[in-house]
Design a protein around this motif. Structure first.
Motif, PDB file in Angstrom:
ATOM      1  N   GLY A 199      87.291 100.688  72.301  1.00  0.00           N
ATOM      2  CA  GLY A 199      86.706 100.611  73.632  1.00  0.00           C
ATOM      3  C   GLY A 199      85.203 100.429  73.598  1.00  0.00           C
ATOM      4  N   GLY A 222      85.070  96.708  74.442  1.00  0.00           N
ATOM      5  CA  GLY A 222      85.181  96.917  75.875  1.00  0.00           C
ATOM      6  C   GLY A 222      86.331  97.829  76.239  1.00  0.00           C
ATOM      7  N   PRO A 223      86.248  98.459  77.453  1.00  0.00           N
ATOM      8  CA  PRO A 223      87.246  99.454  77.848  1.00  0.00           C
ATOM      9  C   PRO A 223      88.663  98.910  77.968  1.00  0.00           C
ATOM     10  N   ARG A 224      88.818  97.643  78.376  1.00  0.00           N
ATOM     11  CA  ARG A 224      90.177  97.106  78.489  1.00  0.00           C
ATOM     12  C   ARG A 224      90.849  97.034  77.125  1.00  0.00           C
ATOM     13  N   ALA A 225      90.079  96.609  76.118  1.00  0.00           N
ATOM     14  CA  ALA A 225      90.624  96.569  74.759  1.00  0.00           C
ATOM     15  C   ALA A 225      90.951  97.982  74.287  1.00  0.00           C
ATOM     16  N   LEU A 272      91.844 100.527  76.205  1.00  0.00           N
ATOM     17  CA  LEU A 272      93.047 100.967  76.893  1.00  0.00           C
ATOM     18  C   LEU A 272      94.299 100.322  76.295  1.00  0.00           C
ATOM     19  N   ALA A 273      94.175  99.067  75.859  1.00  0.00           N
ATOM     20  CA  ALA A 273      95.306  98.406  75.210  1.00  0.00           C
ATOM     21  C   ALA A 273      95.657  99.111  73.902  1.00  0.00           C
ATOM     22  N   LEU A 327      87.894 105.955  79.135  1.00  0.00           N
ATOM     23  CA  LEU A 327      87.997 104.492  79.149  1.00  0.00           C
ATOM     24  C   LEU A 327      88.110 103.952  80.578  1.00  0.00           C
ATOM     25  N   HIS A 328      88.870 104.636  81.444  1.00  0.00           N
ATOM     26  CA  HIS A 328      88.961 104.191  82.848  1.00  0.00           C
ATOM     27  C   HIS A 328      87.625 104.356  83.559  1.00  0.00           C
ATOM     28  N   GLU A 352      85.591 101.464  82.653  1.00  0.00           N
ATOM     29  CA  GLU A 352      86.084 100.240  83.286  1.00  0.00           C
ATOM     30  C   GLU A 352      85.739 100.199  84.772  1.00  0.00           C
ATOM     31  N   ASP A 379      87.149 102.420  87.162  1.00  0.00           N
ATOM     32  CA  ASP A 379      88.189 103.033  87.995  1.00  0.00           C
ATOM     33  C   ASP A 379      87.923 104.538  88.053  1.00  0.00           C
TER      34      ASP A 379
END
Length: 382
Positions: A311, A315-318, A320-321, A340-341, A344, A346
């Motif tokens: 993350g 990046g946070p999306r990676a 979270l994946a 992580l959210h 991102e 949220d």
């Protein structure tokens, strides 16, 4: 007589008594009684200063003989004893390493192995160990007694498993500080002792890891006891001497090209220590080390921490994946997801997850930290 000196020679003294005919439990009891006599202020005069180990062996051997004579069930053993050896220099034989292996015997539970190691190798009293673990002294005495009975028939001349010993020392280190005994410092002391006797890169790796983590200790909490996350710590408070020593030990271990999990963990800690500011952390390299660590050990906590590193690096999306591949039941999963959210954007989901993580937290300091995170985000959402 200095208590640190006494504790450092305890394993060798126990081993000498075992070689002379005492079983492990009797030897350990005799040494603990000898230590207690010393602490009460009867240090043995000049003899104890000139040869601390020889003097402690003499006192412990007397304690053993006294106990043997008082127990009719041990008459047969007493008949094999040729008498009390005269005080004097002790042979150079060192069975400390074998004692480490004995205390980390696979037949023991982790809690029992830790307690026995602190008692027999560390030289701590039952009261000190009980206070460190915040349990009644009687409870700890029973735990140590059961552990001694379990290993009573194990010989000291059998090969031991270094990995098991290291796991026990790592457990001691992770207990942190409570009561009279600083278990972090004690774990480092015992691992230094082991490193002198065991020429193994993973022993060096664990010592480096301990030093690198311990170096950050002054900055980990506020004066009020609140947790300070790594990214927010005042790095000027880190112990640069401990960092330099840890890096030096780690580099020597890695040069032997026998990578193990403790060396990989130490490499990650060294990269954090090397960054003058959190923003300058080499996250891509940390991800690479987590990949190495995941190959070495099938540990879900490693994958959880790797998700944090991903993350930060990608990046946070990676992140979270990567987190989606980790079992949600793993401790701190909700806290990592919240972080992580939040990154991102949220905030509502992050606040809910911080509150969930606080509910699951095992320690008060961590629970308070996560609760404050949730409250801060909820205040922003109003």
């Amino acid at each position: 007589m200095d208590e640190t000196v006494l504790r450092s020679i305890v394993p060798g003294v126990i081993a000498v008594l075992v070689r002379r005919g005492a079983d492990f439990a009797a030897a350990e009891d005799a040494v603990q009684e000898a230590l207690a006599e010393t602490v009460r202020g009867r240090p043995g005069g000049e003899e104890s200063v000139r040869d601390a180990k020889g003097w402690l062996i003499t006192v412990a051997w007397r304690k053993f003989l006294d106990a043997t004579r008082a127990d009719s069930a041990r008459r047969a053993r007493e008949e094999r004893v040729e008498g009390e050896p005269a005080p004097g220099p002790v042979p150079a034989a060192d069975d400390t390493l074998q004692l480490y292996f004995l205390c980390a015997h696979p037949s023991l539970t982790p809690a029992s192995a830790v307690a026995l190691t602190l008692s027999a190798v560390g030289g701590l009293t039952t009261r000190q160990i009980a206070e460190a673990y915040l349990v009644p002294e009687a409870t700890m005495a029973q735990r140590i007694s059961r552990a001694k009975r379990t290993v009573a028939g194990v010989r000291l001349d059998r090969p031991g498993d270094v990995a098991t010993v290291l796991r026990v020392l790592y457990l001691v280190f992770n207990e942190g500080y409570s009561g009279e005994v600083d278990l972090v410092a004690e774990a480092i002391r015992l691992t230094r002792q082991l490193a002198v006797r065991a020429d193994h890169p993973e022993v060096a790796g664990l010592l480096a890891l301990m030093l690198l983590h311990h170096a950050r200790r002054p900055a980990r909490t506020t004066p009020e006891g609140s947790l300070v996350p790594l990214a927010e710590q005042d790095r000027s408070r880190w112990d640069t001497g401990a960092i330099a020593e840890g890096v030096r030990i780690l580099q020597a271990a890695l040069a032997r090209d026998r990578l193990g999990e403790y060396q990989a963990q130490a490499a990650i800690a060294a990269l954090h220590a090397d960054a003058p500011r959190a923003e300058e952390t080499d996250w891509p390299q940390i991800v690479e080390w987590y990949d190495e660590l995941a190959r070495l050990t099938d540990n879900p906590v490693v994958r959880l921490n790797r998700a944090v590193a991903v993350g930060e690096a990608d990046g946070p999306r990676a992140g979270l994946a990567a987190l989606a591949e980790v079992d949600a039941a793993v401790p701190r999963h909700a806290a990592v997801a919240a972080h992580l959210h939040e990154r991102e954007g949220d905030l509502a989901k992050a606040a809910r997850l911080y509150a969930e993580a606080a509910h699951k937290a095992s320690g008060l300091a961590e629970r308070d930290h996560l609760t404050r995170r949730a409250a801060r985000l909820n205040a922003r959402l109003r």
